[in-house]
Design an enzyme around this catalytic site. Structure first.
Site, PDB file in Angstrom:
ATOM      1  N   GLU A   1      73.841  27.722  65.273  1.00 36.99           N
ATOM      2  CA  GLU A   1      72.412  27.424  65.142  1.00 36.99           C
ATOM      3  C   GLU A   1      71.925  28.265  63.978  1.00 36.99           C
ATOM      4  O   GLU A   1      71.792  29.482  64.084  1.00 36.99           O
ATOM      5  CB  GLU A   1      71.681  27.756  66.441  1.00 36.99           C
ATOM      6  N   LEU A   2      71.677  27.609  62.831  1.00 38.72           N
ATOM      7  CA  LEU A   2      71.506  28.315  61.567  1.00 38.72           C
ATOM      8  C   LEU A   2      70.073  28.193  61.044  1.00 38.72           C
ATOM      9  O   LEU A   2      69.152  28.021  61.814  1.00 38.72           O
ATOM     10  CB  LEU A   2      72.533  27.795  60.561  1.00 38.72           C
TER      11      LEU A   2
ATOM     12  N   CYS B   1      63.306  30.467  63.507  1.00 44.49           N
ATOM     13  CA  CYS B   1      64.012  29.428  62.764  1.00 44.49           C
ATOM     14  C   CYS B   1      63.314  28.086  62.860  1.00 44.49           C
ATOM     15  O   CYS B   1      63.489  27.216  62.005  1.00 44.49           O
ATOM     16  CB  CYS B   1      65.454  29.320  63.249  1.00 44.49           C
TER      17      CYS B   1
END
Length: 490
Positions: A262-263, A296
């Protein structure tokens, strides 16, 4: 000032013995410690054990030893332990929220929301633990029966970031334990205390020693490389930057390790001409300023239709001007500090780049007089598409506004990024919003709401924003391997 109750919580964690391995805290093999400070004031919170490769190996030793027993534990028992962990986290929500605010800096309302969200992963996966997948049926050619079942993948290495120290841990630990895996966890060096508290809660809830192990370190590369080189580690689940994710995927490829990533993100927030502006502003405040923009999924670039941009900017800007900025423990604080001086410098450079390209600061909050890692929330207008704050993840409390008129053009701008995690669309026409959302290259789209995260929904992105999904049923699948039996039926 840090409340005395928080100081007592931190002392009880005994972070100098912060390698939590096989059910016990202990110092690192080399005996080193590092400082964890309050990002709002710089005050020392705790000395934390600074682990190395030997500690990483010891954690795998413990997880591997515990795997046989935990993987064969009845799903109901595993689920009840997770359910108890949810109950304990919920009962201690104020204590945990204050701990998060102390080491992370986020405002207490945000920290309370994180604890509730984090605990919910334990409740959700306690229920998923007792719903194992499988199938039985006749093969098309006849003569055999096919039985399909799922097994836990094995020891799982979990690597979590500092921005949601409780939720990122529970979102990985919950499904791993539900599936029957044991875990080794590397939390961010900035926020090790919350991870230790979560590990202690799990063991108090009945999770056996060695099932959850925590290695704290200022050298994450050495820890994770040790794990990825260990044949007993069969899973890597990482949340963090795309750059680090690339490195870990390369290392995982050497042994073909099951990987979830999960970037980074660069979430667009699109406001159509027929949007309810008050609702859009309320959604924008959550999507942009939750955790001070250090998420994010945070809205990073705001595309507002020309017909409503004046109204949206005025109302959004007024809300930003009214935001109280300060230490998490000051009454009324909405925006706390950023995590570090480096983070402040990075955001400052992006804003200066935008201003140099013609952008203007239209609204901003009142700057705080505190000396910590603060950045004053601001709204930028006349922002060009090539500004760094549009092309790169801001990860802070600044909202750049871009005006649009043509649907095809704004869709092109929305998708003109290597990232594809979250996005947001506000419109009074639900059909149009859904049709537009289907064309957006993102794993998650919030339609007329500024939040996409939900333990019951699959969280994850496309393109360079990651691989795989967390949450929902997909969260458990990420920690299992499929096996089938072909049974002769002649």
């Amino acid at each position: 000032m840090i409340p005395t109750s928080v100081t007592a919580t931190i002392a009880a964690l005994d972070a100098a013995n912060g390698q939590h391995i096989a059910g016990a805290g202990r110092p690192g093999v080399d005996g080193r410690v590092y400082d964890v400070n309050d990002p709002a004031t710089g005050v020392l919170l705790s000395h934390v054990s600074d682990g190395g490769p030997a500690d990483a190996t010891a954690a795998v030793d413990a997880a591997a030893a515990a795997f046989g027993g935990w993987s064969t534990t009845a799903p109901r028992v595993r689920g009840e332990a997770l359910r108890k962990a949810w109950e304990l986290m919920t009962a201690r929500s104020e204590e945990l929220a204050a701990l998060i605010s102390a080491e992370n800096g986020k405002a207490l309302p945000d920290a309370r929301a994180e604890v509730a969200y984090a605990a919910e992963f334990f409740r959700w996966f306690s229920e998923e633990a007792v719903r194992p997948e499988g199938s039985y049926g006749e093969s098309p050619a006849g003569g055999t029966r096919t039985i399909v079942t799922e097994h836990p993948v094995g020891v799982a290495a979990l690597v979590t970031p500092w921005n949601f120290p409780a939720a990122m841990a529970t979102r990985k630990i919950g499904p791993a334990l539900a599936a029957g895996c044991t875990v080794v966890l590397k939390p961010a060096a900035e926020t090790p205390l919350t991870a230790l508290a979560v590990a202690q809660i799990l063991e108090e809830a009945g999770v056996p020693a060695g099932v959850v192990n925590v290695v704290n370190s200022t050298d994450p590369g050495a820890i994770v490389s040790t794990w990825l080189e260990d044949d007993r580690v069969r899973k890597i689940s990482f949340t963090g930057s795309t750059g680090v994710g690339r490195i870990l995927l390369g290392q995982a490829a050497d042994r073909i390790v099951n990987s979830s990533m999960e970037l980074g993100g660069n979430a667009p927030f699109v406001v159509a001409a027929d949007a309810d502006i008050d609702k859009a502003v309320a959604g924008a405040l959550i999507a942009k300023f939750r955790n001070g923009g250090q998420a994010c999924t945070a809205a990073n670039r705001f595309y507002v239709h020309a017909d409503v941009v004046e109204d949206f900017v005025a109302k959004f800007g007024a809300a930003i001007e009214a935001m109280p900025v300060g230490s998490a423990f000051e009454d009324g604080t909405v925006i706390g500090p950023m995590i570090s001086a480096k983070a402040v410098a990075g955001l400052t450079a992006k804003v200066e780049d935008a201003l140099n390209r013609g952008a203007k600061v239209a609204y901003e909050a009142t700057p705080t007089t505190l000396t910590g890692h603060f950045y004053t929330p601001a709204l930028l207008v006349d922002v060009p598409q090539d500004a760094k704050i549009v092309r790169e993840e801001a990860f802070g409390p600044v909202a750049p506004i871009i005006i649009w008129t043509d649907e095809a053009d704004v869709l092109r701008q929305v998708n003109n990024t290597e990232f594809g995690l979250a996005s947001y669309v506000f419109s009074g026409d639900l059909k149009w919003a859904l049709q537009f959302a289907e064309k957006v290259e993102a794993g998650m789209v919030g339609i007329n709401r500024g939040v996409v995260s939900d333990p019951a929904a699959p969280f994850g992105g496309v393109k360079e924003s990651g691989l795989g999904r967390e949450g929902a049923r997909e969260g458990v699948r990420a920690f299992t391997e499929t096996q089938y039996f072909s049974v002769d039926w002649s």
